[in-house]
Motif scaffolding. Structure first.
Motif, PDB file in Angstrom:
ATOM      1  N   LEU A   1       0.810  -1.217   0.000  1.00  0.00           N
ATOM      2  CA  LEU A   1       0.000   0.000   0.000  1.00  0.00           C
ATOM      3  C   LEU A   1       0.843   1.267   0.000  1.00  0.00           C
ATOM      4  O   LEU A   1       1.946   1.296   0.535  1.00  0.00           O
ATOM      5  N   VAL A   2       0.261   2.303  -0.590  1.00  0.00           N
ATOM      6  CA  VAL A   2       0.694   3.677  -0.370  1.00  0.00           C
ATOM      7  C   VAL A   2      -0.547   4.434   0.086  1.00  0.00           C
ATOM      8  O   VAL A   2      -1.572   4.420  -0.602  1.00  0.00           O
ATOM      9  N   VAL A   3      -0.477   5.047   1.252  1.00  0.00           N
ATOM     10  CA  VAL A   3      -1.579   5.864   1.745  1.00  0.00           C
ATOM     11  C   VAL A   3      -1.144   7.317   1.614  1.00  0.00           C
ATOM     12  O   VAL A   3      -0.173   7.744   2.247  1.00  0.00           O
ATOM     13  N   ALA A   4      -1.849   8.041   0.751  1.00  0.00           N
ATOM     14  CA  ALA A   4      -1.461   9.412   0.431  1.00  0.00           C
ATOM     15  C   ALA A   4      -2.363  10.409   1.138  1.00  0.00           C
ATOM     16  O   ALA A   4      -3.539  10.145   1.390  1.00  0.00           O
ATOM     17  N   ASP A   5      -1.798  11.568   1.426  1.00  0.00           N
ATOM     18  CA  ASP A   5      -2.541  12.726   1.916  1.00  0.00           C
ATOM     19  C   ASP A   5      -2.739  13.652   0.729  1.00  0.00           C
ATOM     20  O   ASP A   5      -1.871  14.475   0.408  1.00  0.00           O
ATOM     21  N   LYS A   6      -3.857  13.492   0.045  1.00  0.00           N
ATOM     22  CA  LYS A   6      -4.118  14.264  -1.175  1.00  0.00           C
ATOM     23  C   LYS A   6      -4.497  15.702  -0.826  1.00  0.00           C
ATOM     24  O   LYS A   6      -5.353  15.927   0.026  1.00  0.00           O
ATOM     25  N   PRO A   7      -3.894  16.679  -1.486  1.00  0.00           N
ATOM     26  CA  PRO A   7      -4.281  18.062  -1.212  1.00  0.00           C
ATOM     27  C   PRO A   7      -5.592  18.426  -1.895  1.00  0.00           C
ATOM     28  O   PRO A   7      -6.054  17.737  -2.818  1.00  0.00           O
ATOM     29  N   HIS A   8      -6.188  19.510  -1.446  1.00  0.00           N
ATOM     30  CA  HIS A   8      -7.338  20.081  -2.139  1.00  0.00           C
ATOM     31  C   HIS A   8      -6.964  20.393  -3.590  1.00  0.00           C
ATOM     32  O   HIS A   8      -5.797  20.664  -3.904  1.00  0.00           O
TER      33      HIS A   8
ATOM     34  N   PRO B   1      -5.247   3.428  -7.596  1.00  0.00           N
ATOM     35  CA  PRO B   1      -6.075   3.745  -6.434  1.00  0.00           C
ATOM     36  C   PRO B   1      -7.076   2.635  -6.141  1.00  0.00           C
ATOM     37  O   PRO B   1      -7.594   1.990  -7.055  1.00  0.00           O
ATOM     38  N   ALA B   2      -7.345   2.423  -4.858  1.00  0.00           N
ATOM     39  CA  ALA B   2      -8.374   1.455  -4.460  1.00  0.00           C
ATOM     40  C   ALA B   2      -9.748   2.110  -4.369  1.00  0.00           C
ATOM     41  O   ALA B   2     -10.764   1.420  -4.343  1.00  0.00           O
ATOM     42  N   HIS B   3      -9.783   3.426  -4.319  1.00  0.00           N
ATOM     43  CA  HIS B   3     -11.036   4.190  -4.262  1.00  0.00           C
ATOM     44  C   HIS B   3     -10.719   5.594  -4.746  1.00  0.00           C
ATOM     45  O   HIS B   3      -9.589   5.895  -5.141  1.00  0.00           O
ATOM     46  N   ARG B   4     -11.726   6.479  -4.708  1.00  0.00           N
ATOM     47  CA  ARG B   4     -11.531   7.826  -5.232  1.00  0.00           C
ATOM     48  C   ARG B   4     -12.026   8.851  -4.225  1.00  0.00           C
ATOM     49  O   ARG B   4     -13.029   8.634  -3.544  1.00  0.00           O
ATOM     50  N   LEU B   5     -11.303   9.951  -4.139  1.00  0.00           N
ATOM     51  CA  LEU B   5     -11.698  11.080  -3.312  1.00  0.00           C
ATOM     52  C   LEU B   5     -11.944  12.260  -4.242  1.00  0.00           C
ATOM     53  O   LEU B   5     -11.174  12.494  -5.176  1.00  0.00           O
ATOM     54  N   ASP B   6     -13.036  13.000  -4.007  1.00  0.00           N
ATOM     55  CA  ASP B   6     -13.362  14.140  -4.853  1.00  0.00           C
ATOM     56  C   ASP B   6     -12.174  15.092  -4.988  1.00  0.00           C
ATOM     57  O   ASP B   6     -11.398  15.274  -4.042  1.00  0.00           O
ATOM     58  N   ARG B   7     -12.086  15.732  -6.133  1.00  0.00           N
ATOM     59  CA  ARG B   7     -10.970  16.640  -6.410  1.00  0.00           C
ATOM     60  C   ARG B   7     -10.869  17.755  -5.372  1.00  0.00           C
ATOM     61  O   ARG B   7      -9.769  18.136  -4.954  1.00  0.00           O
ATOM     62  N   LEU B   8     -11.999  18.293  -4.935  1.00  0.00           N
ATOM     63  CA  LEU B   8     -11.974  19.428  -4.021  1.00  0.00           C
ATOM     64  C   LEU B   8     -11.778  19.019  -2.567  1.00  0.00           C
ATOM     65  O   LEU B   8     -11.554  19.869  -1.704  1.00  0.00           O
ATOM     66  N   THR B   9     -11.895  17.736  -2.272  1.00  0.00           N
ATOM     67  CA  THR B   9     -11.724  17.242  -0.908  1.00  0.00           C
ATOM     68  C   THR B   9     -10.280  16.815  -0.689  1.00  0.00           C
ATOM     69  O   THR B   9      -9.675  16.176  -1.550  1.00  0.00           O
ATOM     70  N   ALA B  10      -9.731  17.156   0.462  1.00  0.00           N
ATOM     71  CA  ALA B  10      -8.362  16.750   0.802  1.00  0.00           C
ATOM     72  C   ALA B  10      -8.401  15.523   1.707  1.00  0.00           C
ATOM     73  O   ALA B  10      -9.430  15.181   2.287  1.00  0.00           O
ATOM     74  N   GLY B  11      -7.237  14.871   1.836  1.00  0.00           N
ATOM     75  CA  GLY B  11      -7.118  13.804   2.816  1.00  0.00           C
ATOM     76  C   GLY B  11      -6.691  12.469   2.254  1.00  0.00           C
ATOM     77  O   GLY B  11      -6.082  12.381   1.181  1.00  0.00           O
ATOM     78  N   LEU B  12      -7.015  11.424   2.985  1.00  0.00           N
ATOM     79  CA  LEU B  12      -6.454  10.103   2.764  1.00  0.00           C
ATOM     80  C   LEU B  12      -7.036   9.390   1.544  1.00  0.00           C
ATOM     81  O   LEU B  12      -8.252   9.310   1.378  1.00  0.00           O
TER      82      LEU B  12
END
Length: 311
Positions: free
Chosen positions: A106-113, A143-154
């Motif tokens: 795994l790589v767990v990233a802190d994605k910025p806004h 990626p195993a899932h997706r986080l919205d572009r405007l949302t930050a975090g894991l």
């Protein structure tokens, strides 16, 4: 029905962290395409034009497992070709992609806004997966899932392609505990904690989701952590994963998230991002049992929401 063999590996490397496009030449019972170029022109000519297609062929931009394709070759159904798309210029997102955890799985990233998770629309090379592939030298990262572009975090990324399905299944089956943090208005008339359930409808091509009467398909628990000067800091615990669910539920309470460009009012589409006004929503915690190693996993974001500064 004739089964398809597994595609051969691409002879082209990634470019800017993006895989080449793979094309399989389909069956041609009517013999409409005497040559490879004839098919490519019908397939891509409407988008890029004949002159651009011919220029790409002349520059050896299309390749097969045996080498460059000129386009003059006789058409052969089932053959695989690869090429790289031309990427439109993208404004770099001026924030780093943090790495909270990295191991052989795994790589767990802190994605910025403002940074998309995966390529989509006008965001291709400026995406978390493309940047991490380049920065970590992990071309197979997914990626195993997706986080919205405007949302930050894991965001959870998988190192080995053969293990991706196991981690995706965790999210599909709601076996991952997700915890978000948000900043929104404070209303003393509302009691917390509370659970919001509703039927959320999201139409393709329409930016905003909406709530309608009917059997709920979404559920969020909302907790108020603290408040000051008319704002509250909230913990949001989604039990389901509908598009924009947390933003929709907070807006339905009359508490739209700070700097939300969609709820309650959709701002002008295509306007440039204002780096100083990030959506105040952060994917704070991911917790699950690892499907590959069997160990308990808990990851916590190191990012903070700018509208709630701390000493």
């Amino acid at each position: 029905m004739r089964g398809r063999s597994k595609p051969p590996p691409s002879p082209l490397p990634q470019r800017d962290g993006i895989d080449p496009v793979r094309v399989r030449l389909p069956d041609d019972p009517g013999e409409r395409w005497p040559t490879v170029r004839d098919h490519l022109l019908e397939r891509f000519g409407g988008a890029i034009g004949a002159d651009r297609l011919d220029a790409m062929l002349a520059a050896d931009r299309f390749v097969s497992a045996r080498g460059p394709v000129t386009g003059r070759e006789p058409y052969a159904a089932g053959r695989y070709l690869w090429f790289h798309r031309d990427f439109a210029p993208e404004e770099p997102v001026p924030f780093p992609v943090g790495v909270v955890h990295r191991d052989e799985h795994l790589v767990v990233a802190d994605k910025p806004h403002f940074l998309a998770t995966t390529p989509r629309g006008r965001h291709i090379t400026q995406t978390a997966v493309a940047r991490l592939r380049r920065e970590l030298d992990l071309p197979l990262l997914q990626p195993a899932h997706r986080l919205d572009r405007l949302t930050a975090g894991l965001v959870l990324f998988v190192v080995r392609p053969e293990e991706r399905g196991a981690y995706q299944t965790l999210f599909r089956d709601r076996l991952v505990r997700k915890e978000y943090e948000a900043v929104a208005p404070y209303d003393a008339r509302l009691a917390f904690p509370r659970t919001v359930r509703s039927l959320i409808v999201k139409e393709r091509g329409v930016i905003a989701a909406r709530e309608e009467p009917g059997e709920p398909n979404s559920e969020s628990r909302i907790e108020l952590l603290e408040h000051r000067e008319g704002l509250g800091r909230y913990r949001l615990l989604p039990a389901t994963g509908r598009t924009h669910q947390l933003r929709v539920h907070m807006n339905s309470l009359g508490l739209p998230l700070v700097h939300d460009p969609v709820y309650p009012v959709v701002e002008a589409e295509g306007a440039p991002d204002d780096w100083s006004r990030p959506l105040q929503l952060l994917a704070k915690v991911l917790e699950f049992t690892d499907p590959v190693t069997g160990e308990p996993r808990r990851f916590r974001s190191g990012l903070r929401l700018s509208a709630w500064p701390r000493g």
